[in-house]
Write a protein that holds these residues in place. Structure first.
Motif, short mmCIF file in Angstrom:
data_model
loop_
_atom_site.label_atom_id
_atom_site.label_comp_id
_atom_site.label_asym_id
_atom_site.label_seq_id
_atom_site.Cartn_x
_atom_site.Cartn_y
_atom_site.Cartn_z
N PRO A 7 0.60 -1.00 0.05
CA PRO A 7 0.11 0.04 -0.07
C PRO A 7 0.98 1.29 -0.03
O PRO A 7 1.97 1.41 0.60
N ALA A 8 0.41 2.27 -0.77
CA ALA A 8 1.12 3.48 -0.78
C ALA A 8 1.01 4.12 0.56
O ALA A 8 1.88 5.05 1.02
N GLU A 9 -0.23 4.24 1.04
CA GLU A 9 -0.26 4.98 2.54
C GLU A 9 -0.40 3.80 3.57
O GLU A 9 -0.18 2.67 3.54
N GLN A 10 -0.66 4.52 4.71
CA GLN A 10 -0.95 3.73 5.85
C GLN A 10 -1.94 2.69 5.71
O GLN A 10 -2.92 3.21 5.04
N PRO A 11 -1.99 1.56 6.04
CA PRO A 11 -2.80 0.50 5.67
C PRO A 11 -4.34 0.92 5.89
O PRO A 11 -4.59 1.42 6.85
N SER A 12 -5.04 0.66 4.81
CA SER A 12 -6.31 1.32 4.89
C SER A 12 -7.28 0.97 6.02
O SER A 12 -8.18 1.70 6.42
N ALA A 13 -7.21 -0.33 6.17
CA ALA A 13 -8.32 -1.08 7.07
C ALA A 13 -8.25 -0.29 8.35
O ALA A 13 -9.26 -0.23 9.05
N ILE A 30 5.96 5.87 15.44
CA ILE A 30 5.65 4.62 14.48
C ILE A 30 5.43 5.10 13.19
O ILE A 30 5.65 4.25 12.19
N ALA A 31 4.96 6.22 12.77
CA ALA A 31 4.61 6.67 11.41
C ALA A 31 5.94 6.59 10.80
O ALA A 31 6.17 6.40 9.74
N ASN A 32 7.06 7.23 11.43
CA ASN A 32 8.48 7.19 10.84
C ASN A 32 8.78 6.00 10.64
O ASN A 32 9.62 5.96 9.47
N GLU A 33 8.67 5.26 11.41
CA GLU A 33 8.97 3.76 11.18
C GLU A 33 8.58 3.15 9.77
O GLU A 33 8.96 2.62 8.81
N GLN A 34 7.18 3.58 9.64
CA GLN A 34 6.30 3.05 8.40
C GLN A 34 7.05 3.56 7.12
O GLN A 34 7.12 3.05 6.13
N LYS A 35 7.27 4.92 7.19
CA LYS A 35 7.81 5.76 6.42
C LYS A 35 9.13 5.05 5.89
O LYS A 35 9.44 4.99 4.86
N LEU A 36 9.99 4.87 6.78
CA LEU A 36 11.43 4.27 6.59
C LEU A 36 11.24 2.80 5.75
O LEU A 36 12.10 2.63 5.03
N ILE A 37 10.16 1.91 6.34
CA ILE A 37 10.18 0.69 5.69
C ILE A 37 9.66 1.03 4.46
O ILE A 37 10.29 0.42 3.52
N ARG A 38 8.91 1.88 4.06
CA ARG A 38 8.62 2.06 2.67
C ARG A 38 9.63 2.59 1.70
O ARG A 38 9.90 2.43 0.54
N ASP A 39 10.64 3.62 2.34
CA ASP A 39 11.37 4.26 1.60
C ASP A 39 12.71 3.60 1.46
O ASP A 39 13.48 3.80 0.38
#
Ligand SMILES: Nc1nc2c(ncn2[C@@H]2O[C@H](COP(=O)(O)OP(=O)(O)O)[C@@H](O)[C@H]2O)c(=O)[nH]1
Lengths: 653, 313
Positions: A7-13, A30-39
């Motif tokens: 997913p491009a964004e935060q998991p939508s569910a 936590i958002a930082n972590e998500q971003k780092l995982i993606r990027d």
């Protein structure tokens, strides 16, 4: 449907779920972590690799909100999978339609219904800086046992206090156990603040109350946080409903609390676990460092031999280390070929543990079968296993008042201060100083069950000299040998406790015939009985065998058989009341049953005209009197069996 | 694959021991404890990533000596071919003793996932086979790679899980585990399953595989593979024994597997993650329970608990 897309964004569910609190995506770390995982996944991985590990235990009584708090932590740190969330959402029936986070961890609820042993459940989550292992210990009757288990490895205890109820007896009890188990940090989460209008007064009052009581405990620090597990206030995100609170959130505390510093890096203790000897040139001693630090070249001493050497190498699969520390698992090699095997402990000569066979400990009883002080248990301490017995239960802790009560026996969930003696010396430190070398478990070797958890207390004696330590070690074999099978164990094995059944009666009364018939009958019933005969019985009839000097032999034979757990049947002539009394005293009042075989004297004389009846003192206080001439043998036997049962001789088969 | 082994790094700051190093140290302690206290341990080897980590830990625990117990693989004969190739090469490379066992009766009766259904097939070729093999060799301790984070009902599983003479798990008869003191006492005929990875999560396992450069079966990485789509699940056509439904034709798709087992029962996922970091990335971004990819869990609502009682774990 098994389909994956990134997913491009935060998991939508997560967005679809209506929960009263804020969206987790708003949470910075936590958002930082998500971003780092993606990027940049590699950057994330090298960051994740640097995380430390923290273990904590959440305690509280039923309905204090433990499950909700754990669910909240998992949910707000994004550890919940969509399908789990969907299932929980479906099962939730909260009034406002929000999801019941406590259901995320309801694995144990089902068990409760099935009546399965309730246990400690472990959950895992990670944040930017740490990996967490949560021990979830359900609050109910078996609480102490479960909590002790979960607390044994915890660095932090979170105690939930219901803001409406304040500090209850349970809160004190849980704090006490957390302190006893050596948990350094305590966090008191004052929960359900939403139901008290997030009132500072309520929070302050509870804090003051708790502080007053926690003074006597061993925590390094006690922290208070006002929370609502349900709404998510001050759990992961700082709440705007408690502007008066400036401290950390629960998660903030868990991320910052120092754990490494709590480890003991002073006292090097290395219990040898396994000797690695792949060939003649390599002799390595494997183990996990219990505490302290070791460097290549350090001087060491091996207990129990007392031999010294130097560390030649600290080996790992990846190569040699210059230095190693607790809790690493390594392999040590020494410069000299010194004797060393599993169960030994490697230490430094100038910093030795206490060496003793007898010591005091706090013991938590973990099993339904109560403590048997006459029995030898197995102690597992570091990598040693030794037989040990509990010499004395000094005092039992009254969990309601947290005061010591006179000892007695120990039952499930009891905590007591005891003295133990081991059949070999242990090398240990006080639990308060060392949570590894101060801890032991107690195993019932008959059933192989773990029955107790022990924490060794500080010995009152000053520092032990090497000479004294060696003396303790050598004294190992000097203990007075005694049976390691207790009467209770025998009773459990045989289904009966030993007793002496003493048949008193005139010659010709039919005692011996009755004795043998009874022995047969008991045997057929699955009991173990034995008719005692002594010496070489050459006479035609067993009754002819007599003599004052034999009273002693009879007594000791009966005593031995009774101790062995047998239903010991004696049909010897015993005319004098005083003789019978002396046997009764020797065997023990509660194990001696006298049956008066009261056959009509005329009949006796007819059967044994040769026997003298002079001086026969008929019993007046026999446990049972049988008029054998008026009964059939099987009736007489039934009556005796009934008396045995009444005396609690038999366990239900 | 790169190797970033940290073992050589000097210990500068003991207090910042990383979680992976701590988990590793604890797992080594567990493995050595079993080797010391049991007469005939065995390591159950499923060829998956968890098994690979488990074996690596065993190698570490006893280096420079050989691992002092054998590995055992229960071969249902329906594993992916790549798994078997990997298994043989891996064991040879690491000088590991490998026992391969297949249920002879199941083999004789040709029990297979197509004719007998996944439940019966799994029972005969996996559960029964494992019990037979354990009894045959008289193993008193068997290491498994299960983790507590895999499933809700596993959360309370012990590290040392006690089994009776019939290899059955008795929920009432498990022992409390305190500190790192494991009660290893058993009677003759009884055994213990040991799970050294209990406290590892899926991410920990992947991270460790990555850091240590542990070889894994290539099926974990995305690649074009022949698959058919069946009830929403992608099944790989691994050999000529595959049975097609009317109208089914294999097509090449970029897929990988999250868990490995018998090919007719393992669902593939569409993915372009062809390197380990990409797989980890997908895993982290996918909010989906690991076991959804495993068909046997859907086939019948058999709970983990039940399977455990039957001796599957
Ligand atoms: N209002 C309110 N209710 C809560 C809070 N935390 C838990 N509860 C409720 O208290 C009840 C018991 O919670 P639960 O987590 O199951 O408690 P446990 O028995 O300690 O695990 C449930 O109905 C929860 O919804 C809170 O912060 N505020």
């Amino acid at each position: 449907m098994v389909k994956v897309s990134i997913p491009a964004e935060q998991p939508s569910a997560l967005g679809e779920v209506s929960i009263p609190a804020e969206q987790p995506s708003a949470l910075g770390g936590i958002a930082n972590e998500q971003k780092l995982i993606r990027d940049d996944i590699k950057a994330y991985l090298s960051k994740h690799e640097q995380k430390t590990l923290l273990r904590f235990v959440i305690v509280g009584s039923v309905d204090d909100g433990k499950s909700t708090l754990i669910g909240r932590l998992l949910y707000d740190t994004n550890m919940v999978y969509d399908d789990q969330l969907a299932a929980v959402k479906k099962a939730s029936n909260l009034e406002d339609g929000s999801i019941d986070l406590s259901l995320l961890t309801d694995g144990l609820a089902a068990e409760r219904e099935q009546g399965i042993t309730i246990d400690v459940a472990y959950r895992y989550f990670t944040t930017e800086s740490r990996k967490f292992i949560v021990a979830d210990t359900p609050g109910h009757v078996q609480y102490t046992r479960n909590m002790v288990t979960g607390a044994s490895t915890a660095d932090v205890a979170i105690i939930l206090v219901d803001a409406r109820l304040g500090v209850l007896e349970q809160s004190r009890r849980h704090s006490y156990i957390a302190s006893l188990l050596g948990i350094p940090h305590l966090l008191v989460a004052v929960n359900k603040m939403d139901l008290k209008g997030y009132s500072q007064e309520v929070f302050d009052a509870i804090r003051a109350d708790f502080r007053a009581f926690a003074k006597g405990l061993h925590f390094k620090d006690v922290t208070f946080v006002p929370v609502s597990a349900l709404k998510g206030d001050n759990i992961v995100k700082r709440s705007d409903k408690t502007p008066w609170y400036t401290g950390q959130t629960v998660l903030g505390f868990l991320e910052d609390v120092p754990v490494g510093e709590d480890r003991n890096y002073t006292d090097f203790r290395y219990p040898v676990q396994y000797v690695n000897r792949p060939n003649l040139d390599y002799r390595g001693f494997c183990g996990q460092i219990a505490s302290g630090v070791i460097k290549k070249g350090d001087e060491i001493m091996v207990l129990p031999s007392g031999k010294t050497s130097r560390v030649k190498a600290i080996d790992t699969h990846g190569g040699e280390l210059q230095e190693a520390f607790a809790p690493l698992s390594v392999t040590l090699r020494f410069e000299h070929e010194i004797d060393c095997s599993r169960g030994d402990m490697v230490v430094k000569p100038d910093n030795r543990p206490q060496v003793a066979r007898t010591f005091e400990a706090d013991l938590v009883w973990m099993h339904e079968r109560p403590l048997d002080t006459q029995k030898a248990y197995l102690i597992k301490h570091t990598t040693q296993q030794v037989r040990a017995q509990i010499d004395k239960v000094h005092a039992k802790l009254d969990l309601a008042t947290l005061t010591e009560q006179p000892g007695g026996t120990l039952e499930l969930n009891d905590i007591a201060r005891v003295t133990l003696t081991c059949h070999r010396a242990l090398y240990f430190d006080a639990y308060l100083k060392n949570r590894t070398t101060g801890a032991f478990i107690l195993v019932d070797s008959l059933y192989n069950t773990t029955v107790g958890a022990g924490m060794i207390r500080e010995a009152g004696t000053p520092r032990q000299s090497l000479e004294q330590a060696m003396k303790e070690i050598r004294a190992g074999s000097g203990l007075v040998p005694k049976t390691q099978v207790s009467p209770r164990e025998r009773r459990e094995r045989f289904g009966q406790s030993g007793a002496t059944l003493w048949l008193t009666g005139l010659p010709g009364s039919g005692r011996w015939a009755l004795a043998y018939a009874l022995e047969r009958k008991l045997f057929d019933l699955g009991r173990t009985a034995h008719v005692v005969t002594i010496g070489r019985q050459t006479a035609k009839h067993p009754s002819d065998f007599r003599g004052a000097e034999t009273l002693d032999s009879i007594t000791s034979a009966a005593h031995a058989c009774t101790n062995a757990g047998l239903i010991t049947i004696c049909a010897f002539p015993s005319y004098k009341k005083s003789d019978r009394q002396s046997v009764r005293e020797a065997i023990g009042q509660d194990r001696f049953i006298e049956v008066f075989v009261d056959t009509d004297p005329a009949l006796c004389r007819e059967r044994r005209p040769d026997a003298s009846v002079a001086g026969f003192e008929a019993p007046t206080d026999a446990e049972l009197t049988l008029k054998l001439d008026q009964l059939r043998v099987h009736q007489a036997i039934d009556a005796i069996v009934e008396v045995l049962e009444k005396h609690g001789q038999f366990e239900q088969h | 694959m790169q190797t970033l082994v940290n073992d050589h790094a000097s210990v500068v700051d003991a207090q910042r021991l990383t979680h992976l190093r701590q988990l590793e140290a604890e797992s080594l302690q567990i493995i050595r404890e079993v080797a010391s206290e049991f007469e005939r341990p065995v390591m159950l080897y499923s060829i998956g990533k968890d098994s690979s980590v488990l074996v690596r830990l065993a190698i570490k625990a006893f280096a420079p000596a050989k691992v002092p117990f054998p590995l055992m693989h229960i071969d249902t004969t329906w594993k992916f071919r790549e798994m078997i190739q990997f298994r043989d090469a891996f064991c040879k490379q690491n000088s590991l003793d490998l026992i391969v066992y297949t249920n002879p009766e199941g083999l004789r009766e040709n029990i297979n996932p197509f004719d007998h259904g996944s439940e019966k097939y799994t029972d005969v070729m996996k559960t029964q086979a494992l019990k037979q093999a354990l009894s045959k060799h008289g193993f008193d301790a068997a290491f498994g790679g299960a983790r507590r984070d895999e499933e809700k009902s596993r959360a309370k599983e012990r590290v040392f899980s006690f089994r009776d003479k019939f290899h059955q798990w008795d929920p009432k008869n498990q022992r409390p585990e305190l500190w790192n003191l494991y009660n290893t006492k058993i009677n003759k005929g009884e055994s213990i399953r040991v799970f050294p990875l209990s406290n590892w999560t899926e991410l920990d396992v992947w991270q460790y595989v990555y850091l240590e450069g542990i070889p894994i079966v290539p099926l974990y990485l995305a690649q074009e593979r022949p698959v058919v789509e069946r009830e929403g699940t992608l099944i790989m056509v691994d050999d000529e024994r595959m049975r097609f439904l009317p109208g089914e034709k294999p097509q090449l798709r970029m897929v990988r597997f999250r868990t490995l087992g018998c090919y007719p029962l393992s669902g593939a996922i569409e993915s372009s993650a062809d390197t380990l970091p990409k797989v980890i990335q997908e895993m982290l971004l996918t909010r989906m329970s690991e076991r959804q990819g495993r068909l046997i869990d859907h086939d019948q609502d058999a709970s983990m608990e039940k399977k455990k009682r039957e001796g599957y774990f």
